[in-house]
Design an enzyme around this catalytic site. Structure first.
Site, PDB file in Angstrom:
ATOM      1  CB  CYS A  88      35.581 -43.218 -27.498  1.00 49.36           C
ATOM      2  SG  CYS A  88      37.091 -44.126 -27.877  1.00 49.36           S
ATOM      3  CG  HIS A 344      39.589 -39.332 -29.879  1.00 52.79           C
ATOM      4  ND1 HIS A 344      38.710 -38.978 -28.872  1.00 52.79           N
ATOM      5  CD2 HIS A 344      39.281 -40.622 -30.209  1.00 52.79           C
ATOM      6  CE1 HIS A 344      37.923 -40.010 -28.591  1.00 52.79           C
ATOM      7  NE2 HIS A 344      38.252 -41.012 -29.379  1.00 52.79           N
TER       8      HIS A 344
END
Lengths: 401, 481
Positions: A88, A344
């Site tokens: 991420c 996200h």
């Protein structure tokens, strides 16, 4: 220590697509949406771009491998385009590639773009995927919330915090981000929630309930960087400079060694210390104006306040409950809604954070603009899981900061 | 009469979940399903004959040096692999040396007793020590009498010539293709014939005669048998056979029918393990088994019986119990109920066999590494040490972690990731003396985990590759017992 990146690279322009369930858009359309804003902001001709970096984490599922998807989406003419993947933290990693290229002098202008098209996968939450042949034999195929939820058990045990107190502090983290996200037209989730809603939501991975988890979104974000000299030569004033860019990657100590207690991010602590040194910041709690951290889960944001050396160890939850990180608090965190509500899209997130900090530093954040003019803004982008992860920190600030 | 060979240690395993038979009866009453009382031991989704056999072997080998084992023999009619040695899986999980023999046997409800006879012969002839394991995990049809009567369990015996606790007196075997029930290769469920015919023509005549003949051959009066093991799940039959052989019904061993259920081919040795827990020196044990004939084994308990005990034994496992009335969960875990498992269950669990082979000690036996220079313990074993102060290269020696107690460092109960038994509980655990692992938890109450809890590692199925018909194993942490 190395001389560092401080004040060597300026941000020429930035853009960010609207995050969310972009059912009607393909990956290349999202990339273009972010790019159009960035290139207009930079005010340059695309031919000035010397090199580009694409950050994407779930490439195998959607956009496909290599830098080609970005080169094609933006029709970049025969420049090197590199795809990077670092869990991420891929967005900040792409930004790092572009910034380092400019700082080295190998490129005058470089572009970083992070993108992810998660809502084509069919999953609520992140898709299941392999973590490698050997890991799959030894490791646990847990969900992201399950991996991060474990922080709470260790944090409670280490610091003697009651389950209810911690759950309430975690709820405060999410309530705050929902309030901020409601003011952000590009955010995925724009409805405020209450503490009661957060605390009573269905359990995803104990003790994380639905509202302790961030949105999973489609989106893209883009940065164009150059040297301060070139930026000024093109008439740019009010430059936002890269003050620090640090990355720390687990070498297995947390997962396999002895000493880590499970309640914090070893990598973030390492990266934060180096980043402050690189930026010349001696008292982050006082000197940092804004925080954008990797709040994939409420508990992640809470312990990160300590790992960034903003809150004292074991006391982050108190600062949270005191409103220290609220939009009108002493040090706002996730003033744009954060991963929690902005959303996200993995590869885009790191650059989205820098985008918000960039807007805030330039006074261009609209309704959510921080009243007290910010000087240093920190973004923190994290990938993996507590016992094995990549943590990146970018500090941007005004030229004279 | 043979002498000197016998059983030197024993152990058992009973899965923690005990399904209340009343729950089965209630669910199937509308269909005319059978009534039942007591519990049925039910293995979890992550257990099979191999994992259960490993736990029985660990139970048996608690105080034994595993280096003395020359061979691992496994008996079952429900072993997971038709062609991949199941005994070999057990051997790997027990971290035995590669110079170890192995033998799988199946095909009959008396396979374990027949294999035990062979083990006695082998050991007597060669002096070898044989670890014999047996387990059964049946998949009877829902609402069948067999579903009600059966249960899952495993047992393990160490057969040798040194420090014998139950010495072999003699054996007797009869083979006759009497088909009381059958299961075609590849099928899951048995087909049963009428119980009264099986009782009168099979149990009483074939098995009853075999017991009488065995006693005669060994010149032992029925009245001298102290423990009569008749692993038959038909009411009144054990008593009929006892009477026929002149053995007191008081000598009949506990059928374990109310607590475990009939564990198929493993049941004779499971009952034997329970008998050995309370047997006294000089006592005579008659062990029988039925299946296309009958086996009878006569044993005499030696005065060494008190010198060794399993870790838990049948009684200890029975006390380790989680009561359940969730019949639907049982059906799902047996593959009888096609629940919507969702997208996360689609994850491809393909195993790279070369990687599994390279990592076989780590995956199968939970062997980690210990740095010969710094003493740092880690899992998995790697070329370069994880020790922050000394990344020594190629200094790690094998360090088995499976028997070392561990403590919970972090945990969660994950309702999002796919598990056949949600929520998936897992966390980092730390081993006494060093080493840590993020492990799945098993046999755990999701509400009752705390940081600091002591755990014991158990050998379990890690993932089932439904596409290719494969399963891979690893170790999971269970609340200490």
């Amino acid at each position: 220590m190395a001389r560092g990146i401080r004040d060597k690279v300026a941000i020429l322009g930035m853009g960010c697509a609207k995050f969310g369930e972009r059912w009607d858009k393909d990956e290349d359309q999202l990339m273009l949406e972010a790019y159009e804003e960035a290139i207009a902001d930079a005010g340059i001709d695309p031919s000035e771009i010397d090199a580009a970096w694409l950050g994407a984490a779930f490439d195998a599922i959607n956009i496909g491998p290599s830098g080609i998807p970005l080169a094609m989406a933006l029709r970049l003419d025969n420049v090197g385009v590199t795809k990077v993947e670092n869990y991420c933290a891929s967005g900040t990693e792409a930004f790092r590639g572009a910034v380092y290229a400019v700082a080295s002098g190998a490129a005058d202008v470089a572009l970083a773009l992070g993108a992810e098209k998660l809502k084509d996968t069919g999953y609520g939450g992140l898709p299941v995927r392999t973590r490698g042949t050997n890991y799959d034999m030894f490791g646990v195929t847990g969900s992201a919330p399950g991996n991060f939820a474990q922080l709470a058990s260790a944090y409670r045990s280490q610091h003697g915090v009651g389950a209810d107190d911690l759950k309430r502090a975690m709820a405060h983290v999410s309530v705050k981000s929902h309030a901020n996200g409601a003011k952000n037209p590009k955010a995925h989730l724009r409805k405020p929630i209450t503490v009661e809603q957060a605390m009573e939501a269905p359990m995803i991975a104990a003790p994380l309930g639905l509202y302790d988890c961030c949105g999973v979104s489609d989106g893209a974000a883009c940065a164009i960087v150059t040297t301060p000299e070139i930026a000024r030569s093109w008439g740019k004033t009010d430059l936002v400079m890269v003050k620090a860019l640090q990355l720390a990657t687990s070498n297995g100590w947390e997962m396999q060694g002895n000493g880590w207690n499970g309640s914090y991010f070893h990598t973030t602590r390492q990266a934060a210390t180096k980043a402050y040194e690189e930026a010349g910041i001696t008292n982050p709690r006082e000197q940092i104006s804004l925080l954008e951290v990797h709040d994939c889960f409420s508990i992640t944001e809470l312990v990160t306040m300590e790992d960034l050396h903003i809150s004292k160890e074991g006391e982050g939850w108190k600062d949270v409950l005191d409103g220290f990180f609220d939009a009108d608090g002493a040090l706002p965190c996730q003033i744009d809604g954060g991963l929690k509500c902005f959303g996200h899209p993995i590869g885009a997130s790191g650059i989205r954070m820098i985008y918000e900090n960039y807007l805030q530093l330039l006074g261009r954040a609209g309704e959510r603009q921080r009243k007290e003019p910010p000087r240093f803004a920190l973004s923190h982008n994290l990938g993996g899981m507590p016992n094995q992860n990549v943590s990146s920190i970018a500090i941007v600030g005004l030229a004279d900061a | 009469m043979m002498a000197g060979v016998g059983i030197t240690a024993y152990g058992a395993y009973v899965p923690i979940t005990r399904l209340d038979r009343a729950a089965i009866a209630k669910a199937n009453a509308w269909f005319g399903g059978p009534r039942g009382k007591g519990d049925k031991a039910v293995s979890g989704w992550d257990e099979d004959v191999c994992t259960m056999a490993v736990e029985a072997a660990r139970d048996c080998l608690e105080n034994f040096d595993r280096a003395q084992i020359d061979a691992v023999w496994l008996a079952s009619t429900t072993a997971p692999f038709a062609d991949r040695q199941n005994a070999g899986i057990v051997k790997e999980a027990l971290n035995l040396g590669d110079v170890t023999g192995a033998l799988d046997a199946g095909g009959s409800q008396r396979v374990a007793t027949s294999q035990l006879m062979a083990a006695f012969g082998m050991s007597k002839g060669t002096g070898q020590t044989i670890l014999q394991v047996t387990g059964e995990r049946t998949q009877p049809k829902p609402a069948s009498a067999r579903e009600m009567s059966s249960g899952d369990a495993a047992a393990a015996l160490l057969v040798g010539t040194k420090d014998v606790i139950a010495e072999l007196i003699g054996t007797h075997s009869v083979t006759a293709d009497f088909v009381d029930h059958f299961r075609e290769a590849g099928s899951q469920a048995d087909y049963d014939w009428e119980a009264r015919w099986v009782r009168d023509e099979g149990y009483v005549k074939i098995m009853g005669d075999a017991i009488v003949d065995a006693l005669a051959a060994c010149r032992i009066e029925g009245g001298l048998v102290d423990h009569l093991i008749v692993p038959i799940a038909a009411r009144g039959v054990p008593e009929m056979l006892a009477r026929k052989a002149g053995i007191s019904p008081n000598a009949l061993a506990d059928q374990l029918d109310g607590s475990v259920g009939h564990a198929g081919a493993a049941h004779p040795l499971l009952m034997l393990a329970a008998v050995l827990e309370k047997a006294k020196p000089g006592e005579t044990i008659l062990l029988s088994a039925f299946g296309q004939g009958a086996d009878v084994i006569l044993l005499r308990v030696t005065d060494r019986i008190g010198t060794t005990r399993p870790r838990l034994g049948v009684s200890g496992w029975l006390a380790r119990k989680q009561a359940s009335d969730n019949y639907l969960k049982y059906l799902f875990h047996r593959g009888h109920l096609a629940l919507d498992r969702g997208m996360r269950a689609e994850h491809d669990e393909k195993t790279a066999l070369p990687a599994m082979w390279r990592q076989r000690k780590g995956t199968m036996a939970l062997v980690g590494g210990k740095c010969s220079k710094t003493g740092t313990v880690q899992f998995p074993k790697t070329e370069m040490s994880v020790n922050s102060n000394d990344h020594a290269i190629r200094t790690q020696e094998d360090y088995p972690l499976a028997e070392i107690p561990a403590r919970v460092m972090t945990y969660t109960a994950d309702s999002l990731t796919y598990s056949p038994d949600p929520p998936t509980c897992y966390g980092n655990v730390e081993f006494e003396g060093g080493g840590r692992l993020m492990a799945e938890f098993t046999d755990v109450d999701p509400q009752a985990i705390e940081v600091g809890d002591e755990m014991r590692m158990m050998f379990r199925i890690k993932a089932i590759d439904e596409k290719r018909g494969f399963r891979r194993y690893f170790w999971k942490a269970a609340p200490a017992f």
